[in-house]
Enzyme design. Sequence first.
Site, PDB file in Angstrom:
ATOM      1  N   ASP A  42     -26.861  28.318  21.626  1.00 13.01           N
ATOM      2  CA  ASP A  42     -26.379  27.770  20.377  1.00 13.01           C
ATOM      3  C   ASP A  42     -27.552  27.726  19.406  1.00 13.01           C
ATOM      4  O   ASP A  42     -28.707  27.612  19.819  1.00 13.01           O
ATOM      5  CB  ASP A  42     -25.827  26.360  20.630  1.00 13.01           C
ATOM      6  CG  ASP A  42     -25.275  25.721  19.374  1.00 13.01           C
ATOM      7  OD1 ASP A  42     -24.559  26.401  18.635  1.00 13.01           O
ATOM      8  OD2 ASP A  42     -25.581  24.540  19.137  1.00 13.01           O
ATOM      9  N   ASP A  97     -25.473  21.771  22.490  1.00 15.24           N
ATOM     10  CA  ASP A  97     -25.557  20.322  22.359  1.00 15.24           C
ATOM     11  C   ASP A  97     -24.261  19.687  21.897  1.00 15.24           C
ATOM     12  O   ASP A  97     -24.086  18.483  21.992  1.00 15.24           O
ATOM     13  CB  ASP A  97     -26.689  19.928  21.389  1.00 15.24           C
ATOM     14  CG  ASP A  97     -26.475  20.490  19.992  1.00 15.24           C
ATOM     15  OD1 ASP A  97     -25.549  21.303  19.808  1.00 15.24           O
ATOM     16  OD2 ASP A  97     -27.239  20.115  19.081  1.00 15.24           O
ATOM     17  N   ASP A 116     -19.618  23.213  22.903  1.00 17.44           N
ATOM     18  CA  ASP A 116     -20.340  24.055  23.866  1.00 17.44           C
ATOM     19  C   ASP A 116     -19.953  23.750  25.310  1.00 17.44           C
ATOM     20  O   ASP A 116     -20.265  24.534  26.211  1.00 17.44           O
ATOM     21  CB  ASP A 116     -21.847  23.853  23.719  1.00 17.44           C
ATOM     22  CG  ASP A 116     -22.350  24.246  22.339  1.00 17.44           C
ATOM     23  OD1 ASP A 116     -21.885  25.273  21.828  1.00 17.44           O
ATOM     24  OD2 ASP A 116     -23.182  23.514  21.781  1.00 17.44           O
TER      25      ASP A 116
END
Length: 918
Positions: free
Chosen positions: A341, A645, A649
């Site tokens: 990410d 985070d 996700d």
Amino acid sequence: MTGAPETQPPRLREEPAAPWSLSGQAVLDRLDSAQDGLTGTEAARRLAETGPNRLAPPAPTPLWRRILSHFQDVLIYILLVSAVLKALLGDWVDFSVILAVAVINAAIGFVQEGRAEKALDGIRAMLSVSAHVHRDGAWAEVDAEDLVPGDVVRLRSGDRIPADLRLLEATALQVDEAALTGESVTAAKRTDPVDADAGIGDRSSMLYSGTLVAAGTGTGVVVSTGGATEIGRIQTMIDEVESLETPLSRTLAAFGKRLAVVILVAAAVMLLVGGVLHDFTGSELVSAAIGFAVAAVPEGLPALVTITLALGVQQMARRRAITRKLPAVEALGSVTTICSDKTGTLTTNEMTARLVRTRAHAYDVSGLGYAPEGEVTLDGAPAPLTAHPDLRALIEVMAECNDARVVRGESGRWELVGEPTEGALRTLGMTAGHDGTEHRRRAVIPFESDTKYMAVLDEAADGSRHVLVKGAPDRILARSTTQTAADGTAEPLDAAFWEAQIDEIGARGLRVLAAARLPAAPDRTRLDPADVETGLEFVGVVGIVDPPRPEAVTAIAECLRAGIRVKMITGDHAGTAVAIAREMGIVDAPEPRRLTGAELEAMDDTALRQVVRDVDVYARTSPEHKIRIVSALQHHGEVVAMTGDGVNDAPALTQADIGVAMGIKGTEATKDAAEIVLADDNFATIERAVEEGRRIYDNLRKSVLFLLPTNGAQSLVILVAVLFGWTLPLQPVQVLWINMVTAVTLSLALAGEKAESGIMTRPPRAPDAPLLNAEFARRIAVGSILIGAATMGVFYLETARGVPLAEAQTTAVLMLALGQLAYLFNCRFLNRSSLTLDVLRGNPVIWWSSALLIAFQVFFTYTPFMHDWFATASVGLREWGLTIGFAVVIFLLVEAGKGWERRHARASLAAPDHGPAA
């Protein structure tokens, strides 16, 4: 009073059209609701139909099944079989020890299981506990679990959105959707419909359960509750994702099965030959078969693996990577692709001003995040406000036309109170040295998503007043007629220059904000939108970005050198994602290939698999897209680590071979879905964890390389003796002793070996690579033969001298112990010679283990009651000298074999390539 009919259920879920693509009134009509909401009676009826607005827990697995599942492993079967064999021998102490190892191994797995269940609990904790609802003609605060489709809900700054809503009214509404979309900038919300195929991050007319109102107010109608919400769909994805085996667990399972087959076949051959050719009695054959099985089964292997991984967990924790599941330690070392990410992982998740552009100059800004610890420079030299009137004018607008505050928290860390973009501008002002205490705000026009600007009437310390305006560059530029010159005075506007600058800065992936001002009369106290429609003085622009972590840039370079691909998967816009990826070193091509969420939607799984390894930047993605990307990579045999985070996700972290969560800014759902949690939210820690994983895997291989010849030599001694009809050099109880003493002393000595040189310059091992390749198989065979031959040699030399059987067997046991000790030093280095002084240093555990082994062996050899238990006898210095001499020969011969392998490998690399690469 206007209200919903009492008899019609909500119909939105039955309709195919997306609520964000319809007008607010159309959504109300489809839900049989109205602007003033439902009646209490109708809400109660709908609640009975739809159920509470909460995420339902999954059906629990029975405790007994969860416990038994941790015994469903071939290595555990090997342990249990070994325990049964020892019970058959009547050795209840060893039976208890082996059984305890099996139970402890299963208990560790049981305690660490349930990451998906905990991830769901973390998501449930994100849901709002109350909501302001319009029912029966009045606003009331109700339990969020009582919300139903059709309810009209009111929201204000700081509220957590209690359900999925279609906006009906919005005033300067900004929503923090980072946990859902991964975007670091708050999303501006408005009531206008958007395209039906818009991604989550582009659905500006929708509010989603679990996200936060950062600024403004709004009213919306509930369209989905509970499991039907976007966050509920994420829960379902987590619940449905199947956990994958790690490369080590797959390798060990395959190895255990092959080893079991070999043991059974060899035992059968031994029984057949011993019974048919050599007329062994039944009891002798049973005793020999049990001794062979006990010798051949590496019952210490599961415990060895578990303890080695546990030591790795401790080492990784010292390096800021907290491991939630033991196998993840090793699996990190085999990672071939890291899907990361962007926000908060590769970047700081703190918006930062990078450059300031006035008509006269381009200023650079250093520093990261909200800490005002950088400086503003011009051509590398500090640029004080007193010497640069154009800079002072721009800084003044950005700092005073601003509602955010940056404060130092109790921990000493600078923290933002307000919207991230405004926080970056506030930090810019503090960095530049602007003191806002002498300014007074007299009036304000708040930021609106429709107008895209904010304006304030500001009074300076000298009593002069200005209208200060900041906002979208196109909106500010269209209202300007002049611009600020280098000396701070106004000059005619060069619109073409500014349009080119705005395009250039935007192409670099920066968010661009513009500043303008307008003199005001000293007695002016009001400010209206008409006052800023034209005639503004365009001061300049600021480029803002969520900056890369400097240490992450270095870590990515290390990963690439180690043969590990890094792919960025983000909810951010494609241009920003590519710009950050280029700055991070993830891509370097002028026009790198990228895929957006919309393009992914148009692809089926087959099409995605064809391109997934060639694309390194994925933008505007949803949770489903991330799972599809990870799955497509795994289809090609990639070992995938997924970092993140946000709650968006969590499903992909569960799907990945290794899920890596951020410990500081990560949501609880993400942490509970992950195998690894980074205590410092630092991508560089992943690189260090990968290095640690490779070291641990190397040490596992070293330990197995040492352990198997131990069993191989023992079983070979018994097998050869039976096949040739000779006297058994070892009794089963003596085999048990040597297994126990080496397990207690030598087997763990290699677990703490340091990383070998070049560990992060070699490519990842193939996911399907066996734990023991052909080279290792040769080493194990050579080690087994040498130790076994030496053991048989000293036994038959002693019997030829006419010594008693007990003494000859004791010498054989001593040979086994010392031969394995010598071989331990051979195993310290996998790919280089042990005939160096390095073999004597770097791992003090080796020497403690060696001393302990010799002490045990002395105790075994010379203690009278041990003679009774193990049918042994004392031996003299001659026997010690003989066995030590053979041990040195074993060490030298194994090193000669390793040297031949290295020369052969170099010759293979130097040979011309006559065919296609494998």
